[in-house]
Design an enzyme around this catalytic site. Structure first.
Site, short mmCIF file in Angstrom:
data_model
loop_
_atom_site.label_atom_id
_atom_site.label_comp_id
_atom_site.label_asym_id
_atom_site.label_seq_id
_atom_site.Cartn_x
_atom_site.Cartn_y
_atom_site.Cartn_z
N CYS A 1 0.60 5.06 0.98
CA CYS A 1 0.41 4.35 -0.28
C CYS A 1 1.73 4.09 -0.99
O CYS A 1 1.75 3.42 -2.03
CB CYS A 1 -0.53 5.13 -1.19
SG CYS A 1 -2.16 5.29 -0.46
N ILE B 1 -11.06 0.53 -4.24
CA ILE B 1 -10.62 -0.21 -3.06
C ILE B 1 -10.34 -1.64 -3.52
O ILE B 1 -11.16 -2.24 -4.22
CB ILE B 1 -11.70 -0.14 -1.97
CG1 ILE B 1 -11.65 1.24 -1.33
CG2 ILE B 1 -11.51 -1.24 -0.93
CD1 ILE B 1 -12.82 1.55 -0.44
N HIS C 1 -5.84 -0.56 -6.43
CA HIS C 1 -4.89 0.11 -5.54
C HIS C 1 -4.98 -0.43 -4.11
O HIS C 1 -5.52 0.21 -3.23
CB HIS C 1 -5.14 1.62 -5.58
CG HIS C 1 -4.21 2.42 -4.72
ND1 HIS C 1 -2.88 2.08 -4.54
CD2 HIS C 1 -4.42 3.55 -3.98
CE1 HIS C 1 -2.32 2.97 -3.72
NE2 HIS C 1 -3.23 3.86 -3.35
#
Lengths: 385, 129, 347
Positions: A83, A209, A333
């Site tokens: 990430c 998501i 994200h």
């Protein structure tokens, strides 16, 4: 080493984009960033993307994106550290400009997550954890962060309500950001009454998501002074550190050692301290992670992050506004894009272009982007010139 | 889990085979080639204790597809009595009565399967001691 | 001397009551309770199978006696519910106790008799001097078809025994086996649930073989039922072992300690062996124990054991069998039972 400036910012509205592919979104933000910088030429491109292989079945995407950007034979690099891939792409671009390898670099981040089912997306994200000794046992990212939350609560007396206050704050900010995935405010009760994903974390403690991309144009300070017609944002600090891949191999589950070390590096290079930061974008993949990060960076004492959030100290009108963009929680994200979007937000804040969420007199901003549960951490500090 | 990958980890999954740094005594599970304390590359094989206590835990209500039929299930970091830490599910327990410091014991359990026809993934889980 | 050098049992903590099964099918639970002496049965957890239970029973045996894994020359797992149709359970046990690679392994199957077969074979190998220690296991997560009479008894459990020549806790004094071809119960390849011959499983099957093996063992050894402290029989239910013990001349007191079916049901390949461990938990030096198994198809293995004083230094080092039978129990409703035993079609 050459000084580096940010001269172009590009982002789009994040969310579930059923009609847009990974490259559609990336090219959109790349062109926006180039238009923002008023340039039509770049020397190279660095792309952060966590796992296009698992999400869309395509690797080698730097090539595809350079091709679709219409710049033939452009040197293009894709980097990955889960990430934090976006921030790592930024760091890679920095290194190119600082070293003189390139003068103008497009740094982008992208993730297209909704082409697969939620279960498959959960699996794809979980590959950032230790697959043999965590994933094999059925662990997920919410579970790892929930275990850190429980340790933090046990040691410092942090509460679920404090964690919820992080989500509430970030939704408040996201509601002011037209590019955020969620633009609705929520209450502490909403968070506390939402489904428990991994005790003590609720659904509304977790980032969603998301499909999305973000891009920035960076170049040498010298070039920026020549070509930029907008306020210039200078990159003044950078830090990067890793930690054990598996949570259980760490000494302390209540902190992020890699963030602590990366922040120390960045502050030292910038010649400033945590008190000097006016606005920060923090990796709140889960509410607890914002709390822990604000402590690890040194904004608050260890154990005080939750109390600080609850008291409004990190709110838009607080002493240190954190996640004015809405953060991962509300902006969304898309794994590899987040780190670049954080830079974009600080760019807007330092240029005074952040609209309704503008922090008054913001001169110095910081971004913190982590991979996994802090297996990797990247910090960048930027200043308005 | 591919078969070669499963097979390589059998000593760890079935009998908690670990390594101990000969120079500084630090334990590593799974075994690794370089000690991160003293950088030594000399290790002896040891077997971890099957007793320990919960350091932190959570109960999952949402799981990857391979585990979704097992929800809700608890997962924890466990510190074994020889100080090694591992991550494992807690089974045969009352999920409302877990606590930090709770003594547990490791047993072999069926963790997941590769569909109806693939291999069975065995490994350790903790049960209340 | 060749005998049991250590032993261990394992019974899952989950139970379902006969009433809770009968309720789902409109059946009369009293006919099972009073007629067959079945009250409840053990159910393996979602993450348990013959292999995991076998290993836990084995580890209990290793807690009782620290046996050098390098000296374990054979590992046999007897079961009718091996998790793999092809690929041994025994290799996993051997690997887990680090008895590999110098070890002979095999999976055995003979309906409910597979467990005592493994004991029989390890006994033979140790006696022949081919191996130092053998590990004999009987374990099952047996399945009865929903609404079949078997559903009230088919249960889960395991027992493990190390057989050797030193530090013996129960010497094997004699054995006797008998076999005929009697199709009283079977499961065809690729079938999930077994079929059985109803009342045919009684007189020509269970009673004929158990009685014959018991009688022949007594004749062979010249021991009278009165000289035997404990008699243990295979327990398809609570009623059959009581009846056959009477036929052989045993009193209720002699079978009481090993009569576990009313509490845990029929653990198939583990049934007589778990009962043997329960008896070893309380037996005294020089006690004689007779055990007769039964496997449909059909045959019986009979053993006569004599307990030694090594039992006193050994048995307290692991959980007793009765603690598995009586403690920390969790009662399942039929829905959870169906989930735990894979009776729900998910995909």
């Amino acid at each position: 080493m050459r000084e580096v400036a940010i001269i172009g910012l590009g982002i789009h509205k994040w969310g579930e984009h059923w009609d847009r592919s990974l490259s559609d979104m990336f090219i959109d933000v790349a062109l926006k960033a180039m238009a923002d910088a008023e340039i039509d030429k770049i020397d190279s491109m660095c792309v952060g993307c966590m796992t296009s292989g698992l999400f869309v079945g395509q690797e080698h995407i730097a090539v595809q994106l350079a091709d679709y950007l219409g710049i033939k034979h452009l040197p293009a690099t894709r980097v990955e550290t889960a990430c934090a891939s976006g921030a790592l792409a930024f760091r890679t671009g920095l290194a190119e400009v600082m070293s003189g390898l390139s003068d103008i670099v497009l740094v982008g981040g992208v993730e297209k997550m909704t082409d697969v089912s939620v279960e498959d997306a959960t699996f794809a994200l979980s590959t950032a954890a230790d697959q043999d000794y965590e994933g094999y046992h059925g662990i997920t990212f919410p579970a790892l962060c929930a275990m850190m939350a429980r340790s933090h609560m046990n040691r410092y007396g942090s509460t679920s309500e404090q964690l919820a206050s992080v989500a509430v704050k970030n939704h408040f900010n996201g509601a002011l950001n037209p590019n955020a995935q969620y633009q609705s405010q929520i209450t502490i009760e909403n968070v506390m009454n939402s489904t428990i994903i991994a005790d003590p974390l609720h659904m509304l403690d977790c980032s969603p998501i998301t499909d999305g991309a973000a891009a920035v144009i960076i170049c040498s300070m010298e070039t920026a002074r020549k070509i930029s017609k907008k306020p210039i944002v200078k990159v003044t600090g950078w830090g990067h550190a890793t930690d054990t891949l598996a949570l259980h191999n760490r000494e302390d589950f209540t902190t992020l050692k890699s963030t602590e070390l990366a922040a120390q590096q960045a502050f030292k290079i910038a010649g400033i301290g945590p008190r000097d930061i006016d606005v920060a974008e923090i990796h709140d993949g889960f509410s607890i992670m914002e709390v822990i990060a604000t402590e690890a960076i040194g904004f608050f004492e260890k154990g005080q992050g939750g109390f600080a959030a609850e008291q409004g100290r990190t709110a838009l009108n607080g002493e240190l506004p954190v996640n004015t963009s809405g953060g991962l929680k509300s902006r969304g994200h898309p794994a590899g894009a987040t780190g670049v979007a954080q830079i974009v937000e600080i760019g807007y804040q330092l240029r005074g272009d952040a609209g309704k969420r503008q922090v008054q007199n913001a001169r110095i901003g910081l971004t913190q982007n982590i991979g996994g549960i802090g297996g990797s951490s990247l910090i960048h500090i930027m200043e308005a010139v | 889990m591919s078969v070669p990958k499963y097979w390589r980890n059998i000593p760890q999954r079935y009998r908690l085979e670990a390594v101990k740094c000969i120079k500084c005594g630090k334990l590593f599970f799974p075994p690794r080639p370089v000690c991160n304390e003293c950088r030594s590359q000399e290790f002896e094989t040891v077997h971890l204790s099957d007793e320990g206590k919960i350091v932190t835990f959570t109960v999952l209500n949402s799981a990857p597809s391979k585990f979704s039929y097992q929800t809700p299930y608890p997962i924890a970091v466990i510190e074994l009595s020889d100080s090694a830490k591992i991550c494992a599910q807690i089974t045969d327990c009352d999920i409302d009565k877990l606590y930090i410091g709770m003594p547990v014991k490791l047993q072999m359990r069926k963790l997941s399967t590769e569909g109806d026809a693939g291999i069975i993934n065995y490994g350790y889980k903790a049960v209340p001691a | 001397m060749v005998g049991i050098t250590s032993y261990g049992a394992y019974v899952p903590r989950y139970r379902i009551r006969v009433e809770d099964i009968a309720k789902e099918w409109g059946a009369d639970s009293e006919s099972y309770k009073r007629g067959l002496f079945l009250n409840e049965k053990s159910v393996a957890g979602m993450d348990e199978d013959t292999i995991t239970m076998s290993l836990e029973a084995t580890r209990n045996a290793l807690r009782r006696a620290a046996i050098d894994p390098n000296k374990v020359g054979a590992v046999y797992v007897g079961s009718e519910s091996h998790p793999y149709a092809v690929k041994p359970s025994s290799t996993i046990i051997a690997e887990a106790i680090n008895a590999v690679p110098h070890c002979h392994c095999a999976d055995l199957e003979f309906a409910c008799k597979a467990g005592t077969e493994s004991l029989f074979i390890t006994y033979g190998l140790v006696k022949a001097g081919l191996i130092t220690y053998g590990l004999a296991i009987g374990a099952d997560t047996s399945q009865g078809a929903p609404n079949d009479a078997l559903e009230y008894s088919a249960a889960s459990g395991a027992a493990a025994f190390f057989v050797g020549t030193e530090n013996i806790v129960a010497n094997i004094e004699a054995t006797y086996s008998c076999t005929t071809d009697t199709p009283d119960f079977w499961r065809r390849d690729n079938q999930v649930y077994p079929r059985h011959g109803g009342r045919f499983t009684g007189t020509p099957a269970y009673f004929k073989h158990v009685h014959l093996a018991g009688k022949m063992l007594l004749e062979k050894t010249g021991v009278t039922p009165a000289e035997i402290k404990y008699a243990v029989f295979h327990q398809p239910n609570g009623k059959f072992p009581q009846r056959v013990s009477k036929m052989l001349g045993f009193s209720k007191d002699q079978i009481k300690a090993g009569l576990l079916a009313p509490s845990i049901g029929n653990t198939y390949s583990a049934s007589s062996l778990i009962s043997l461990t329960a008896v070893l938990d309380i037996a005294e030096k020089d006690d004689l124990i007779m055990m007769v198994s039964y496997g449909s198809g059909a045959g019986s293995d009979a053993f006569l054991f004599r307990v030694t004083d090594a039992i006193y230094q050994t048995r307290d080092k692991a959980k007793t069998t009765m603690s598995y039978v009586n403690e920390r129990l969790v009662y399942l409703d039929y829905g959870l039972y169906a989930k735990y035993r894979d009776k729900i079609i998910i995909s």
